[in-house]
Structures are given as structure tokens and as C-alpha cells.
Motif scaffolding. Structure first.
Motif, PDB file in Angstrom:
ATOM      1  N   THR A 119      22.872  60.722  57.565  1.00 30.71           N
ATOM      2  CA  THR A 119      23.847  61.756  57.216  1.00 30.71           C
ATOM      3  C   THR A 119      23.182  63.114  57.293  1.00 30.71           C
ATOM      4  N   LEU A 120      23.752  64.001  58.093  1.00 30.28           N
ATOM      5  CA  LEU A 120      23.255  65.371  58.202  1.00 30.28           C
ATOM      6  C   LEU A 120      24.369  66.284  57.718  1.00 30.28           C
ATOM      7  N   LYS A 121      24.056  67.185  56.778  1.00 27.25           N
ATOM      8  CA  LYS A 121      25.069  68.134  56.303  1.00 27.25           C
ATOM      9  C   LYS A 121      25.237  69.270  57.313  1.00 27.25           C
ATOM     10  N   ASN A 122      25.425  70.498  56.857  1.00 27.61           N
ATOM     11  CA  ASN A 122      25.775  71.597  57.773  1.00 27.61           C
ATOM     12  C   ASN A 122      24.585  72.485  58.149  1.00 27.61           C
ATOM     13  N   ASN A 123      24.752  73.214  59.252  1.00 28.37           N
ATOM     14  CA  ASN A 123      23.775  74.232  59.679  1.00 28.37           C
ATOM     15  C   ASN A 123      22.347  73.688  59.811  1.00 28.37           C
ATOM     16  N   ILE A 124      22.245  72.535  60.398  1.00 30.43           N
ATOM     17  CA  ILE A 124      20.932  71.884  60.558  1.00 30.43           C
ATOM     18  C   ILE A 124      20.502  72.024  62.016  1.00 30.43           C
ATOM     19  N   ARG A 125      19.201  72.120  62.233  1.00 34.39           N
ATOM     20  CA  ARG A 125      18.718  72.198  63.609  1.00 34.39           C
ATOM     21  C   ARG A 125      17.649  71.130  63.824  1.00 34.39           C
ATOM     22  N   ILE A 126      17.884  70.274  64.817  1.00 30.63           N
ATOM     23  CA  ILE A 126      16.946  69.180  65.093  1.00 30.63           C
ATOM     24  C   ILE A 126      16.552  69.274  66.555  1.00 30.63           C
ATOM     25  N   GLU A 127      15.268  69.199  66.824  1.00 34.57           N
ATOM     26  CA  GLU A 127      14.852  69.186  68.224  1.00 34.57           C
ATOM     27  C   GLU A 127      13.916  68.014  68.502  1.00 34.57           C
ATOM     28  N   SER A 128      14.251  67.252  69.535  1.00 34.00           N
ATOM     29  CA  SER A 128      13.415  66.154  70.046  1.00 34.00           C
ATOM     30  C   SER A 128      12.804  65.301  68.934  1.00 34.00           C
ATOM     31  N   SER A 129      13.627  64.715  68.109  1.00 31.00           N
ATOM     32  CA  SER A 129      13.127  63.951  66.973  1.00 31.00           C
ATOM     33  C   SER A 129      13.877  62.640  66.805  1.00 31.00           C
ATOM     34  N   VAL A 130      13.339  61.765  65.946  1.00 32.54           N
ATOM     35  CA  VAL A 130      13.989  60.493  65.654  1.00 32.54           C
ATOM     36  C   VAL A 130      14.298  60.441  64.154  1.00 32.54           C
ATOM     37  N   ILE A 131      15.523  60.096  63.816  1.00 34.26           N
ATOM     38  CA  ILE A 131      15.932  60.046  62.404  1.00 34.26           C
ATOM     39  C   ILE A 131      16.599  58.702  62.134  1.00 34.26           C
ATOM     40  N   GLU A 132      16.040  57.933  61.202  1.00 30.53           N
ATOM     41  CA  GLU A 132      16.626  56.632  60.875  1.00 30.53           C
ATOM     42  C   GLU A 132      17.013  56.587  59.406  1.00 30.53           C
ATOM     43  N   GLU A 133      18.221  56.161  59.119  1.00 30.27           N
ATOM     44  CA  GLU A 133      18.703  55.911  57.752  1.00 30.27           C
ATOM     45  C   GLU A 133      18.232  56.951  56.739  1.00 30.27           C
ATOM     46  N   PHE A 172       9.430  66.754  67.876  1.00 25.06           N
ATOM     47  CA  PHE A 172       8.571  65.570  67.722  1.00 25.06           C
ATOM     48  C   PHE A 172       8.298  65.183  66.270  1.00 25.06           C
ATOM     49  N   ALA A 173       9.341  65.085  65.486  1.00 16.78           N
ATOM     50  CA  ALA A 173       9.176  64.607  64.107  1.00 16.78           C
ATOM     51  C   ALA A 173       9.948  63.296  63.958  1.00 16.78           C
ATOM     52  N   HIS A 174       9.614  62.557  62.912  1.00 18.63           N
ATOM     53  CA  HIS A 174      10.196  61.226  62.751  1.00 18.63           C
ATOM     54  C   HIS A 174      10.534  60.980  61.284  1.00 18.63           C
ATOM     55  N   LEU A 175      11.809  60.754  61.012  1.00 17.97           N
ATOM     56  CA  LEU A 175      12.192  60.338  59.667  1.00 17.97           C
ATOM     57  C   LEU A 175      12.484  58.860  59.690  1.00 17.97           C
ATOM     58  N   ARG A 176      11.745  58.112  58.906  1.00 20.42           N
ATOM     59  CA  ARG A 176      11.996  56.673  58.791  1.00 20.42           C
ATOM     60  C   ARG A 176      12.904  56.423  57.599  1.00 20.42           C
TER      61      ARG A 176
END
Ligand code: UD1
Ligand code: CA
Length: 448
Positions: free
Chosen positions: A300-314, A326-330
Motif C-alpha cells: 500500500t502506497l499513500k499519496n505523493n510518493i516517488r519510487i525509482e527502480s526499486s522492489v517493494i513487497e508486502e 535500487f532499494a528493496h523493501l521486504r
């Protein structure tokens, strides 16, 4: 009157060349048969019953609890439906028959077809399509405009093969009449199978009202029999999803190269760049920017977020988070407002309060980090001793010096500082400085 669905899914699907049963292959992220069940939910269906045979355990494992009957041997589509006779013996509503491998059918089409069936008091209504190349399909045979039967390719005469109206393989039937007619079918045909389609001529002979309902968009009945068709069906579903999102106010820079699964929700003015993959139950708010080669799964991503070239899980990201490249949220990372996660940072099962910054080369696992704390480059929470995982708790406005090793379990008080390169094994009180490193030696003129 009531409506139940019967879904044919007993066949082998040989042409898929797969160990996995055909109907659970995924189209844009959902097993084909699940997609059909979802569309059926959009119309007033009381119950959907699967007809299973080949690898039924695997299908049931994927779908969870669902009513089904078993067709031990695949002796034809008519034989398949007969397997549900016992289950429906006290039911006198309508049944809709569909195949498990036609994932492009839309709920709204099925609804229109059913309404047609009802208003015209039909015993059986067959969904049909006009095909320029009808080869392989059952042909809809009419006499003076009156529908009199379906003839399969193998039994068709030269004349019948020219007919372009084909059987789409979806039927609305009065249940009692369906099973009455199925009692009369045989397998005296080229394939030696019990054809469901033979019910038409039987009912016509008994002067019962049968009719056809022609599809507006014949693409909807594309059957998936091979991996080529699987890719095609996925592509079409993706295009539908992308179009729907753009109509709702999402900006897709290049929809042809954006992969958004059906279940994903996105708010207005969010911009999604090419190469982005959004999967599962992902929800993204408004006015975000999701850039290049980012993959987000069940997050779940709320508002006004900026993500570049990354992986986000749960994970959960609150307003104004910035992340990557190049960041990773497990799983179970929770980033509060304005958190910044930069290059080569991995976060797992940790909560970062608002304003936390971890700009470079860091691992944060099993940690809580207070407001406005800064995590220096190269910092690692050493959360695992080879057997167990331990927590690291860091207070507010802490300055963690570069390359600090935080050996958990450990608590770092608010406003404290750790010196660069320190291995911190003991708790650090509030406002303190903790340094752990040997004194630097200088040997003058040593090179000489
Ligand atoms: C069937 C129709 C044909 C129609 C076409 C549309 C018959 C006789 N013909 O032909 O008029 O144009 O669909 O796609 O119905 N299945 C079972 N058990 C069986 C046989 C089949 O569950 O014993 C399932 C298959 O897994 C498949 C579906 O029924 O999902 C259709 O069977 P298939 O043999 O592919 O029928 P078609 O020859 O395509
Ligand atoms: Ca088929």
C-alpha cells in the motif's frame, strides 16, 4: 429465477505443454478460471460449480474451497455436464455453462446474454460469434432464420463449413430441460464423444424454444489452448486494465510497456513509467511517481510518493516517501511520512517513523527507528545470530554514523550519536556518543 454456473475444466489441455493444469495458468496475474469466476460474481450467480478431472487436486489447491463435481474420464462436453445432474437434481432454475479457458469473457456480456435468455423465455440460449475463419468451431445451423442445431467441424458438410456463425461454448439453459435433453444424447459421431451441442437438435425436435445470442466483440471468446494464446489473452487483459486506469485518471507514459495486474488500484494523477510491474493487492494513492523497472507486490502506497527502480513487497508507505533508485523493501516494512530510502538500501520487518533517512548501502531488519533519525551509509542491523532474530530499537533524532554495525538486541536512545565504523553491542543512552573502534596509528615516513 435463480442462476447457477457450471464451468468445464476437466480436460487435459495437451497443447499447453505444461505440467500445470491449463485452467490455473495465469492471465495478467490471475488463474484463468479464477478470472471467469470473478466475472460471474458481477452477475447475480447463486453458485459456480466446477467440473474437474485432470489434476483436480492442483486446481482445488489454487482456488480454495469451491463446489465441484468430478468427471473421471473425459468422454465429451455433454458427458461432463451430466456429472452435475445429481448435484442439481432438486434445482429448477437456470444454469450458465462456460469453459474454464475463455478468460476474456466479460461479466457484462454474460449479463446481457442472460437477460436475452429470460426476456425471450428460451429453454436454451447459445452464445455465438461471427468468425471470418470459423475453422474448428461448432457451426450454428439455421433454417429460414430459425436456429435448428450445432454441427461440429468434424461432422460438417462442405455447405455447413461455410457458415460463419460459430458456437462460443457458453450456454444459458433451463436446468431441468438441460438434463432431460442430455439423457437423450449419444456418442455416434466422428470423435466418439457425448456432445453437449446435441441438445439443440433434441430440443428443437420437441418444439422447445432455443435461440442464439451474438457477441458484439468476438475477441471475448478467445480460448486459451497454448502458451501463445496465453500471452495474447494476458496482453488483451492488460490493455483493458491500463485503459480503465487511464480513464479513471492515472497517467501511463507508455501503456504497452506497463504491467499492471487486474487487482491493483491506483489514484488520480499518479504517473507510471514504462517497465513498471504492479502486482497482487497493491494500492497506490494519488499523485505518485513510479519510475523505471520498479516492481511492487501486495503493498500500500499513500499519496505523493516517488519510487525509482526499486522492489517493494508486502509493505506500507505513507505520504511523501521517496525511495530508490535500487532499494528493496521486504515484507512488513512500514515507512512513515517523508521517509527517504536511497541507493542499495534493504528494509525488512521494520518501522521507520516520519522523516527517517537511510540514503545509501544499508540493511535495516527487525528494527524500529524514531522520527528524523539519520542512518549513515553502510549501516547494518546485525539482527541474526545464526539461530534467532533480534530487534534493534533506535530513538528519535539519532545520528547513526556511517558503517555502524548494530548488533541486536540493542537499544539506541534518542538524540544520541554513534561514531563511524563502530560495532555497537551495548545499549546507548539518550544524548550520548558511542564510539567503538581502535585508535588510529600513524607511523611517520613508514614508506621509506
Ligand atoms: C466445443 C463445442 C464447439 C464450440 C467450442 C467453443 C462441443 C461438442 N463442441 O468444442 O461447438 O465451438 O467448444 O470453444 O461441445 N471438457 C471437459 N470434459 C470433456 C470434454 C471437454 O471438461 O469430456 C472441457 C474441456 O476441458 C474444455 C471444454 O470442455 O475446457 C471444451 O472442450 P473441447 O473438447 O475443447 O471442445 P471443442 O472441440 O473446442
Ligand atoms: Ca476448445
Amino acid at each position: 429465477m435463480e442462476l447457477k454456473a457450471l464451468i468445464l475444466a476437466a480436460g487435459k489441455g495437451t497443447r499447453m505443454k505444461s505440467e500445470k493444469p491449463k485452467v490455473i495458468h495465469e492471465v495478467n496475474g490471475i488463474p484463468m478460471v479464477k478470472k471467469i469466476l470473478n466475472e460471474l460474481k458481477k452477475i447475480d450467480i447463486k453458485e459456480s460449480i466446477l467440473i474437474l478431472g485432470h489434476k483436480k487436486e492442483e486446481i482445488l489447491k489454487t482456488l480454495g474451497e469451491i463446489p465441484y463435481v468430478v468427471q473421471e474420464e473425459q468422454l465429451g462436453t455433454g458427458h461432463a455436464i451430466i456429472q452435475a445432474k445429481e448435484l442439481l437434481k432438486d434445482y429448477d432454475g437456470d444454469v450458465m455453462i462456460l469453459c474454464g479457458d475463455t478468460p476474456l469473457l466479460k461479466g457484462e456480456t454474460l449479463k446481457k446474454m442472460y437477460e436475452y435468455h429470460k426476456t425471450n423465455n428460451c429453454i436454451t440460449t447459445v452464445l455465438t460469434a461471427i468468425y471470418e475463419n470459423p475453422f474448428g468451431y461448432g457451426r450454428i445451423v439455421k433454417e429460414n432464420g430459425k436456429f435448428i442445431g450445432i454441427v461440429e467441424e468434424k461432422e460438417a458438410t462442405e455447405e455447413i463449413r461455410k457458415i460463419k456463425e460459430v458456437n462460443a461454448g457458453v450456454y444459458c439453459c433451463n436446468s431441468k430441460e438441460l438434463f432431460k435433453a442430455l439423457d437423450k444424447i449419444d456418442n455416434n459421431n466422428e470423435k466418439g464423444e457425448y456432445y453437449l451441442t446435441d441438445i439443440i437438435k433434441i430440443q428443437v425436435n420437441e418444439n422447445k424454444k432455443v435461440d442464439s445470442f451474438v457477441l458484439e466483440d468476438s475477441q471475448e471468446i478467445l480460448g486459451v489452448n497454448s502458451k501463445v494464446e496465453l500471452a495474447l489473452a494476458s496482453k488483451i487483459l492488460r490493455e483493458r486494465k491500463n485503459k480503465e486506469l487511464m480513464e479513471e485518471g492515472v497517467i501511463l507514459i507508455d501503456p504497452d510497456n506497463t504491467y499492471i495486474e487486474e487487482t491493483v488500484k491506483i489514484g488520480i494523477d499518479t504517473i507510471v513509467y514504462p517497465g513498471v510491474v504492479l502486482q497482487g493487492n497493491t494500492i497506490i494513492g494519488e499523485n505518485c511517481e513510479i519510475i523505471g523497472n520498479t516492481r511492487i507486490i501486495d503493498s500500500t502506497l499513500k499519496n505523493n510518493i516517488r519510487i525509482e527502480s526499486s522492489v517493494i513487497e508486502e509493505s506500507i508507505l505513507e505520504d511523501k516517501v521517496t525511495m530508490g533508485p535500487f532499494a528493496h523493501l521486504r515484507p512488513k516494512a512500514h515507512l512513515k511520512e517523508k521517509v527517504h530510502i536511497g541507493n542499495f538500501v534493504e528494509v525488512k520487518k521494520s518501522t521507520l517513523e516520519s522523516g527517517v533517512k537511510a540514503g545509501h548501502l544499508t540493511y535495516l531488519g527487525n528494527a524500529t527507528i524514531g522520527k528524523d533519525t539519520n542512518i549513515g551509509a553502510g549501516t547494518i542491523t546485525c539482527n541474526y545470530d545464526g539461530v534467532n532474530k533480534f530487534n534493534t530499537n533506535i530513538g528519535e533524532k539519532v545520528f547513526i554514523g556511517s558503517s555502524t554495525m548494530l548488533v541486536a538486541p540493542v537499544n539506541i536512545g534518542s538524540n544520541s550519536v554513534t561514531g563511524a565504523g563502530s560495532v555497537i553491542t551495548k545499549d546507548v543512552p539518550e544524548d550520548a556518543l558511542a564510539v567503538e573502534r581502535s585508535k588510529q596509528l600513524i607511523k611517520l615516513k613508514w614508506r621509506k
